[in-house]
Scaffold this active site. Structure first.
Site, PDB file in Angstrom:
ATOM      1  N   GLU A  58      14.498  90.571   5.027  1.00  0.00           N
ATOM      2  CA  GLU A  58      14.673  90.946   6.543  1.00  0.00           C
ATOM      3  C   GLU A  58      13.376  89.991   7.082  1.00  0.00           C
ATOM      4  O   GLU A  58      12.443  89.911   6.730  1.00  0.00           O
ATOM      5  CB  GLU A  58      14.089  92.446   6.762  1.00  0.00           C
ATOM      6  CG  GLU A  58      14.995  93.408   6.091  1.00  0.00           C
ATOM      7  CD  GLU A  58      14.684  94.930   6.477  1.00  0.00           C
ATOM      8  OE1 GLU A  58      13.414  95.117   7.021  1.00  0.00           O
ATOM      9  OE2 GLU A  58      15.320  95.737   6.057  1.00  0.00           O
TER      10      GLU A  58
ATOM     11  N   ARG B 206      28.056  96.610   2.968  1.00  0.00           N
ATOM     12  CA  ARG B 206      27.899  95.829   2.284  1.00  0.00           C
ATOM     13  C   ARG B 206      27.778  96.007   0.461  1.00  0.00           C
ATOM     14  O   ARG B 206      26.912  97.287   0.315  1.00  0.00           O
ATOM     15  CB  ARG B 206      27.068  94.627   2.649  1.00  0.00           C
ATOM     16  CG  ARG B 206      25.561  95.060   2.627  1.00  0.00           C
ATOM     17  CD  ARG B 206      24.806  93.962   3.366  1.00  0.00           C
ATOM     18  NE  ARG B 206      23.220  94.336   3.423  1.00  0.00           N
ATOM     19  CZ  ARG B 206      22.603  94.869   4.280  1.00  0.00           C
ATOM     20  NH1 ARG B 206      23.393  94.923   5.687  1.00  0.00           N
ATOM     21  NH2 ARG B 206      21.366  94.906   4.297  1.00  0.00           N
TER      22      ARG B 206
ATOM     23  N   ARG C 234      31.724  93.783  18.570  1.00  0.00           N
ATOM     24  CA  ARG C 234      32.653  94.951  17.865  1.00  0.00           C
ATOM     25  C   ARG C 234      33.982  94.084  17.511  1.00  0.00           C
ATOM     26  O   ARG C 234      35.037  94.949  17.559  1.00  0.00           O
ATOM     27  CB  ARG C 234      32.885  96.283  18.584  1.00  0.00           C
ATOM     28  CG  ARG C 234      31.650  97.206  18.533  1.00  0.00           C
ATOM     29  CD  ARG C 234      31.417  97.775  17.213  1.00  0.00           C
ATOM     30  NE  ARG C 234      30.438  98.765  16.993  1.00  0.00           N
ATOM     31  CZ  ARG C 234      28.979  98.332  16.958  1.00  0.00           C
ATOM     32  NH1 ARG C 234      28.493  97.214  16.717  1.00  0.00           N
ATOM     33  NH2 ARG C 234      28.397  99.350  16.995  1.00  0.00           N
TER      34      ARG C 234
ATOM     35  N   GLY D  99      32.930  88.363  19.980  1.00  0.00           N
ATOM     36  CA  GLY D  99      32.215  89.105  20.950  1.00  0.00           C
ATOM     37  C   GLY D  99      31.903  90.405  20.054  1.00  0.00           C
ATOM     38  O   GLY D  99      31.904  90.717  18.834  1.00  0.00           O
TER      39      GLY D  99
ATOM     40  N   HIS E  26      25.553  99.010   8.533  1.00  0.00           N
ATOM     41  CA  HIS E  26      25.563  97.706   7.906  1.00  0.00           C
ATOM     42  C   HIS E  26      25.451  97.674   6.597  1.00  0.00           C
ATOM     43  O   HIS E  26      26.071  97.088   5.618  1.00  0.00           O
ATOM     44  CB  HIS E  26      24.905  96.692   8.718  1.00  0.00           C
ATOM     45  CG  HIS E  26      25.678  95.892   9.965  1.00  0.00           C
ATOM     46  ND1 HIS E  26      26.633  94.781   9.929  1.00  0.00           N
ATOM     47  CD2 HIS E  26      25.499  96.328  11.212  1.00  0.00           C
ATOM     48  CE1 HIS E  26      26.922  94.486  10.879  1.00  0.00           C
ATOM     49  NE2 HIS E  26      26.332  95.379  12.023  1.00  0.00           N
TER      50      HIS E  26
ATOM     51  N   GLY F 254      34.690  92.456  14.799  1.00  0.00           N
ATOM     52  CA  GLY F 254      34.991  92.545  13.316  1.00  0.00           C
ATOM     53  C   GLY F 254      34.435  91.179  12.798  1.00  0.00           C
ATOM     54  O   GLY F 254      34.610  91.020  11.562  1.00  0.00           O
TER      55      GLY F 254
END
Length: 221
Positions: free
Chosen positions: A96, A88, A46, A44, A84, A48
């Site tokens: 993209e 990373r 948020r 779902g 995001h 993780g």
């Protein structure tokens, strides 16, 4: 004489079977080398799932491609994309593409150890909104055409991974836990995402469900 011929025939048959078995083993080895795997991570909002997917792919190798499907259409999405990017590694190469990740996988897969696609559900919504239609009153034929378009891309993703040496970790969302949406667009999105997730899970070697930051393995060893 008959005994000698029978013995010779048996030896020939054994030799043929041995060669066939060797060819089969060689084919399986080649498939193992050149066919990438799909690892599906769902959960779902948020939950993780993206962080877990990044942890998973970091364990596969160092040559990582990140396929981003989000569009920065407002301040909230711009901030989300920025966060995001910060979480990373800078060494990962970003590609993209809002609607066609299969093309990136097909063209770039041979150059990377693994690829992270984040995420499928954003790609679904992007492909939906490309179609010029009244989402307040869509026809059944229009909805079927849009879903067929989305599923064509999903099959292209699966095929591209099969033809690549790179594994694909694909992030998606579970959006069907709530009540049935009243709006046609939201209802279609929920249904289409559910079918996409089923197909991807079917093709995947491993599937994980992430809840409150905790991953649960649903498929694979």
């Amino acid at each position: 004489m008959q005994t000698t011929l029978a013995s010779s025939s048996e030896e020939s048959l054994c030799s043929i079977n041995h060669v066939a078995a060797s060819l089969c083993e060689a084919r399986q080895l080649l498939l193992g080398v050149f066919m990438g795997r799909i690892i599906l991570v769902t959960g779902g909002a948020r939950s993780g799932k993206s962080s877990f997917a990044e942890q998973l792919i970091a364990g596969i190798g160092t040559d990582i491609a990140y396929i981003a499907t989000a569009r920065a259409f407002d301040d909230e999405m711009t901030d989300r994309i920025k966060k995001h990017r910060l979480q990373r590694p800078a060494s990962w190469q970003t590609f993209e593409t809002t609607t066609g990740p299969s093309e990136v996988i097909a063209s770039e897969g041979p150059h990377f150890a693994a690829m992270l696609l984040d995420c499928l559900t954003v790609m679904i919504s992007n492909r939906m909104l490309v179609h010029p239609m009244d989402w307040d009153q869509p026809t059944v034929n229009q909805l079927n055409e849009v879903e067929a378009d989305v599923m064509t891309e999903i099959e292209a993703i699966i095929g591209a991974v099969a033809g690549s040496r790179a594994d694909l970790v694909a992030v998606t969302n579970e959006v069907g836990y709530g009540i049935v949406p009243i709006a046609p667009l939201a209802r279609f999105f929920r249904d289409c995402a559910g079918r996409v997730n089923q197909r991807m899970a079917e093709a995947a070697s491993e599937v994980y469900l992430v809840v409150a930051g905790l991953p649960l393995r649903l498929k694979g060893e």
